[in-house]
Design an enzyme around this catalytic site. Structure first.
Site, PDB file in Angstrom:
ATOM      1  CB  ILE A 147      -0.968   0.068   1.293  1.00 49.90           C
ATOM      2  CG1 ILE A 147      -1.650  -1.153   1.276  1.00 49.90           C
ATOM      3  CG2 ILE A 147      -1.793   1.182   1.275  1.00 49.90           C
ATOM      4  CD1 ILE A 147      -2.494  -1.323   0.273  1.00 49.90           C
TER       5      ILE A 147
ATOM      6  CG  ASN B 123       4.875   0.684  11.222  1.00 50.11           C
ATOM      7  OD1 ASN B 123       5.945  -0.357  11.105  1.00 50.11           O
ATOM      8  ND2 ASN B 123       4.293   1.035  10.268  1.00 50.11           N
TER       9      ASN B 123
ATOM     10  CB  CYS C  53       8.267   3.632   8.396  1.00 51.79           C
ATOM     11  SG  CYS C  53       6.789   3.548   9.507  1.00 51.79           S
TER      12      CYS C  53
ATOM     13  CE  LYS D  57       2.701  -4.729  13.526  1.00 48.70           C
ATOM     14  NZ  LYS D  57       1.206  -4.183  13.044  1.00 48.70           N
TER      15      LYS D  57
ATOM     16  CB  ILE E 163       5.618 -10.819  13.070  1.00 47.82           C
ATOM     17  CG1 ILE E 163       4.250 -11.627  12.374  1.00 47.82           C
ATOM     18  CG2 ILE E 163       6.301 -11.722  13.891  1.00 47.82           C
ATOM     19  CD1 ILE E 163       5.061 -12.921  11.391  1.00 47.82           C
TER      20      ILE E 163
ATOM     21  CB  THR F 196       3.490  -7.709   6.330  1.00 46.63           C
ATOM     22  OG1 THR F 196       4.210  -6.523   6.104  1.00 46.63           O
ATOM     23  CG2 THR F 196       2.094  -7.543   6.668  1.00 46.63           C
TER      24      THR F 196
ATOM     25  N   GLY G  73      -0.423 -12.476  13.422  1.00 47.24           N
ATOM     26  CA  GLY G  73       0.041 -12.749  12.257  1.00 47.24           C
ATOM     27  C   GLY G  73      -1.047 -14.095  11.962  1.00 47.24           C
ATOM     28  N   GLY G  74      -1.811 -13.697  11.054  1.00 47.34           N
ATOM     29  CA  GLY G  74      -2.676 -14.841  10.327  1.00 47.34           C
ATOM     30  C   GLY G  74      -3.784 -15.290  11.579  1.00 47.34           C
TER      31      GLY G  74
ATOM     32  N   GLY H 287      -5.673  -8.994  12.189  1.00 50.72           N
ATOM     33  CA  GLY H 287      -5.328  -8.238  10.915  1.00 50.72           C
ATOM     34  C   GLY H 287      -6.276  -8.639   9.762  1.00 50.72           C
TER      35      GLY H 287
HETATM   36  C1  LIG Z   1      -3.059  -3.844   3.815  1.00 47.21           C
HETATM   37  C2  LIG Z   1      -2.196  -3.894   5.084  1.00 47.21           C
HETATM   38  C3  LIG Z   1      -1.795  -2.748   5.629  1.00 47.21           C
HETATM   39  C4  LIG Z   1      -0.990  -2.776   6.842  1.00 47.21           C
HETATM   40  N1  LIG Z   1      -0.579  -1.407   7.325  1.00 47.21           N
HETATM   41  C5  LIG Z   1       0.114  -1.512   8.468  1.00 47.21           C
HETATM   42  C6  LIG Z   1       0.477  -0.267   9.170  1.00 47.21           C
HETATM   43  O1  LIG Z   1       0.097   0.974   8.828  1.00 47.21           O
HETATM   44  N2  LIG Z   1       1.237  -0.286  10.204  1.00 47.21           N
HETATM   45  C7  LIG Z   1       1.669  -1.574  10.906  1.00 47.21           C
HETATM   46  O2  LIG Z   1       2.144  -1.792  11.935  1.00 47.21           O
HETATM   47  N3  LIG Z   1       1.306  -2.706  10.287  1.00 47.21           N
HETATM   48  C8  LIG Z   1       0.670  -2.619   9.380  1.00 47.21           C
HETATM   49  N4  LIG Z   1       0.094  -3.843   8.643  1.00 47.21           N
HETATM   50  C9  LIG Z   1       0.490  -5.203   9.326  1.00 47.21           C
HETATM   51  C10 LIG Z   1      -0.662  -5.550  10.293  1.00 47.21           C
HETATM   52  O3  LIG Z   1      -0.789  -4.757  11.281  1.00 47.21           O
HETATM   53  C11 LIG Z   1      -0.033  -6.944  11.013  1.00 47.21           C
HETATM   54  O4  LIG Z   1       1.062  -6.815  11.326  1.00 47.21           O
HETATM   55  C12 LIG Z   1       0.150  -8.115   9.871  1.00 47.21           C
HETATM   56  O5  LIG Z   1      -0.731  -7.879   8.644  1.00 47.21           O
HETATM   57  C13 LIG Z   1       0.108  -9.531  10.355  1.00 47.21           C
HETATM   58  O6  LIG Z   1      -1.224  -9.796  10.943  1.00 47.21           O
HETATM   59  P1  LIG Z   1      -2.369 -10.562   9.986  1.00 47.21           P
HETATM   60  O7  LIG Z   1      -1.737 -11.992   9.495  1.00 47.21           O
HETATM   61  O8  LIG Z   1      -3.218 -10.989  10.917  1.00 47.21           O
HETATM   62  O9  LIG Z   1      -2.648  -9.570   8.830  1.00 47.21           O
HETATM   63  C14 LIG Z   1      -0.404  -3.829   7.569  1.00 47.21           C
HETATM   64  C15 LIG Z   1      -1.041  -5.209   6.973  1.00 47.21           C
HETATM   65  C16 LIG Z   1      -1.964  -5.148   5.843  1.00 47.21           C
HETATM   66  C17 LIG Z   1      -2.348  -6.370   5.171  1.00 47.21           C
END
Ligand SMILES: Cc1cc2nc3c(=O)[nH]c(=O)nc-3n(C[C@H](O)[C@H](O)[C@H](O)COP(=O)(O)O)c2cc1C
Ligand SMILES: Cc1cc2nc3c(=O)[nH]c(=O)nc-3n(C[C@H](O)[C@H](O)[C@H](O)COP(=O)(O)OP(=O)(O)OC[C@H]3O[C@@H](n4cnc5c(N)ncnc54)[C@H](O)[C@@H]3O)c2cc1C
Ligand code: FES
Lengths: 261, 310
Positions: B77, B133, B136, B171, B197, B199, B249-250, B271
């Site tokens: 994104i 975060n 970045c 994070k 975690i 991504t 994570g998932g 997430g």
């Molecule tokens: C579309 C998208 C945008 C994300 N934006 C951020 C963000 O702005 N800041 C952040 O710390 N993590 C961001 N993440 C990571 C999620 O917060 C999370 O750590 C990660 O997706 C793992 O969890 P999940 O498998 O449940 O999605 C984003 C993940 C996705 C899929």
């Protein structure tokens, strides 16, 4: 916006790899407007993981209809559902077509390329109800890509078909057919849904003729509800150009706001 | 005959923050929270972590920004979104009305920007904590992020912790050689908790065109595909740190969330699941409660860190 986890598939109609679903989903059907879409869950598990966006092909107080072409795994799984099975659907979502430009008694051109015909049926019904005269242009590569032609005609709409290979109707792109007809009858507005190159060409044609036009855009969608920022398209805004979420501000945009890649 | 189960105590105490239950929504997957109001009762959540905020509004990456892979989603994104001022003016006043804890995910293109975001947000009310975060990309360091080394993590966490009046959750990124070293650096620098975690760096290729499927070439993998990696990292970190760990994570189900608690997480974030089911986080709370009731667990906190390895 409703999550209907118990939407009953009432009827399935198919033509090769094209399918029409009639679905009992009253809460979604009641609120639906032409050009809006739904997010359909295709599997219970995580393969595939995400819902798939599908345009609302028709709607009334009892539910909605979908029309789709098998494009990959998700739509293939969906195509194997049988009448009586339950679906999990979120909708109606997004902003649809504005009917206002096609005022009473005036003609509106509706151009659908392939599966892009899906939302135009609902639009044509709404336009007819509002006293406008929709003319549908329906194009595909060959005869097999325009299976809805009988249905559109039976519904009483004026339909002109085109095929790239000349197997049916006008031989050539649907955009060329629209341009040819524009020389004859100038509509009050043009609506379109189809592949990007088709809509881009049509945007140029309608701009040249100074006609208002609205296009329904597609994108891979993560959520469909404005939360992931995954579905963006380049859009002209008052504050400058930017990436705009098409699930939220669209999928339908006025032609002059769309910046084509 | 149906037996009415005893109510399960879901409250979660992170020390610096009490939550009504251990389920938060993960940053970037829940918008600014309000997008989800039509689909669930936001007050039923343990907390909302809003989308990452930079000082100024961000353009984001060119599309395609998403690609689905087996049991996962790769996103690039590029952190498009509103800046802090717009967030504080238009969104925060509405979030403040909620009973649930609001946590802001803080971003920065360099350490100064992180500090500027926190400085501005410190003047606003209605924020329970910051989630830093540290993944970045840094504009001055060829896109390397602070999360990549214990040194840069330490420096950033130390600076932000000293500058801010609010609790700080760091994070962590999984894209490192030793997650434990980075987590320890954050702890030494004074973080109040760690969340992991983020991504997993990934890519997808279209064989026919031999092009990357994402406009940005690389992106971050999330969803069920990364759960085993996340569980392992949460377990490693929770075994070594004193501060609480928030796991993610998932997570798609209550059972997934409980596995993270068993591995040592005090709370979890949901997430990608919210994309599939906008009400997933609330369903997960309910499923956790039912599991506890069915297993005679009186308080969900009793599950935390109960992994048996002998
Ligand atoms: C579309 C998208 C945008 C994300 N934006 C951020 C963000 O702005 N800041 C952040 O710390 N993590 C961001 N993440 C990571 C999620 O917060 C999370 O750590 C990660 O997706 C793992 O969890 P999940 O498998 O449940 O999605 C984003 C993940 C996705 C899929
Ligand atoms: C608002 C909207 C409305 C739509 N309405 C209809 C409709 O009424 N009828 C219909 O047949 N199709 C419609 N589509 C397209 C449909 O969503 C995709 O064909 C479908 O998601 C593909 O899923 P799959 O798992 O079958 O294929 P996949 O294996 O996921 O993909 C097959 C191919 O389609 C592309 N693709 C994947 N997702 C999308 C997407 N969301 N949009 C465009 N291309 C995509 C992939 O990049 C790939 O090239 C619509 C798309 C949008 C965004
Ligand atoms: S599909 Fe998620 S924001 Fe549009």
């Amino acid at each position: 916006m409703t999550i209907d986890r118990n939407a009953r598939l009432r009827e399935v109609q198919s033509w090769g790899d094209h399918f029409r679903f009639v679905i009992d989903a009253p809460a979604i059907g009641r609120d639906a407007r032409p050009g809006q879409f739904v997010m359909v869950k295709v599997s219970e598990g995580s393969a595939p993981l995400l819902r798939r966006p599908l345009g609302i092909h028709d709607a009334d107080a009892t539910g909605i209809e979908l029309f789709f072409r098998v494009a990959g795994r998700g739509t293939e799984i969906l195509s194997r559902k049988r009448a009586g099975e339950r679906l999990d659907i979120i909708g109606p979502l997004g902003r649809g077509f504005t009917l206002a430009p096609a005022a009473k008694g005036r003609t509106a051109y509706l151009a659908g390329g392939g599966r892009g015909i899906a939302p135009l049926y609902f639009l044509a019904r709404a336009l007819t109800a509002a006293g406008a005269k929709p003319v549908i242009f329906y194009g595909g590569r060959g005869l097999a890509d325009i299976p809805l032609r009988d249905r559109l005609e039976k519904a009483g709409f004026e339909v002109q078909c085109s095929t790239d290979d000349g197997s049916f109707g006008f031989a050539g792109f649907v955009t060329a057919l629209v341009e040819k007809e524009l020389a004859r009858v100038k509509p009050a507005v043009v609506y379109a849904c189809g592949p990007d190159p088709m809509m881009k060409a049509l945007a140029a044609i309608t701009a040249k003729h100074g006609l208002p036009a609205e296009f329904s855009l597609e994108s891979i969608m993560g959520c469909g509800i404005g939360a992931c920022w995954g579905c963006v398209h380049r859009i002209r805004n008052e504050g400058g150009d930017g990436w705009v979420k098409i699930c939220e501000e669209g999928p339908v945009f006025p032609g002059e706001r769309i910046l084509w890649p | 005959m149906a037996v009415t189960p005893k109510p399960v105590d879901l409250t979660t105490d992170l020390g610096f923050l009490k939550l009504r239950n251990p389920v938060l929504t993960a940053s970037g997957t829940f918008g600014y929270g309000l997008e989800f109001e039509p689909y669930l009762d936001l007050d039923k959540l343990g907390g909302i972590v809003v989308k990452g905020l930079y000082d100024k509004a961000r353009e984001g990456n060119p599309p395609p920004r998403l690609v689905e892979t087996p049991s996962g989603l790769i996103n690039a994104i590029g952190l498009q979104g509103v800046g802090v001022e717009s967030f504080a003016a238009k969104i925060l006043p509405k979030l403040r009305q909620l009973k649930t804890a609001v946590i802001v995910n803080v971003c920065g293109a360099d350490d100064d920007e992180y500090a500027a975001v926190v400085e501005f947000l410190d003047k606003q009310e209605g924020i329970a904590a910051y989630e830093l975060n540290i993944s970045c990309p840094n504009v001055k360091k060829e896109g390397a992020c602070p999360a990549l080394s214990p040194r840069t993590t330490f420096d950033l966490v130390k600076r932000i912790k000293a500058a801010s009046r609010r609790p700080l959750i760091t994070k962590l990124s999984p894209n490192v050689t030793s997650i434990v070293e980075i987590a320890q650096a954050a702890e030494e620098a004074g973080t109040d908790a760690v969340a992991l975690i983020n991504t997993v760096l990934a890519m997808a290729i279209d064989l026919e065109t031999r092009r990357p499927k994402l406009g940005n070439v690389y992106g971050g993998l999330s969803g069920p595909a990364i759960k085993p990696i996340a569980l392992r990292m949460v377990h490693q970190v929770a075994s070594r740190l004193k501060v609480p760990v928030i796991g993610m994570g998932g997570i798609m189900t209550g059972a997934d969330a409980l596995e993270f608690l068993v591995a040592g997480a005090a709370a979890v974030e949901v997430g990608t699941a919210s994309f599939v089911d906008p009400d997933a986080a609330v369903r997960i709370v309910d499923e956790m409660e039912r599991w506890c009731a069915a297993h005679g667990v009186a308080a969900v906190r009793d599950v935390v860190g109960t992994l048996k390895t002998a």
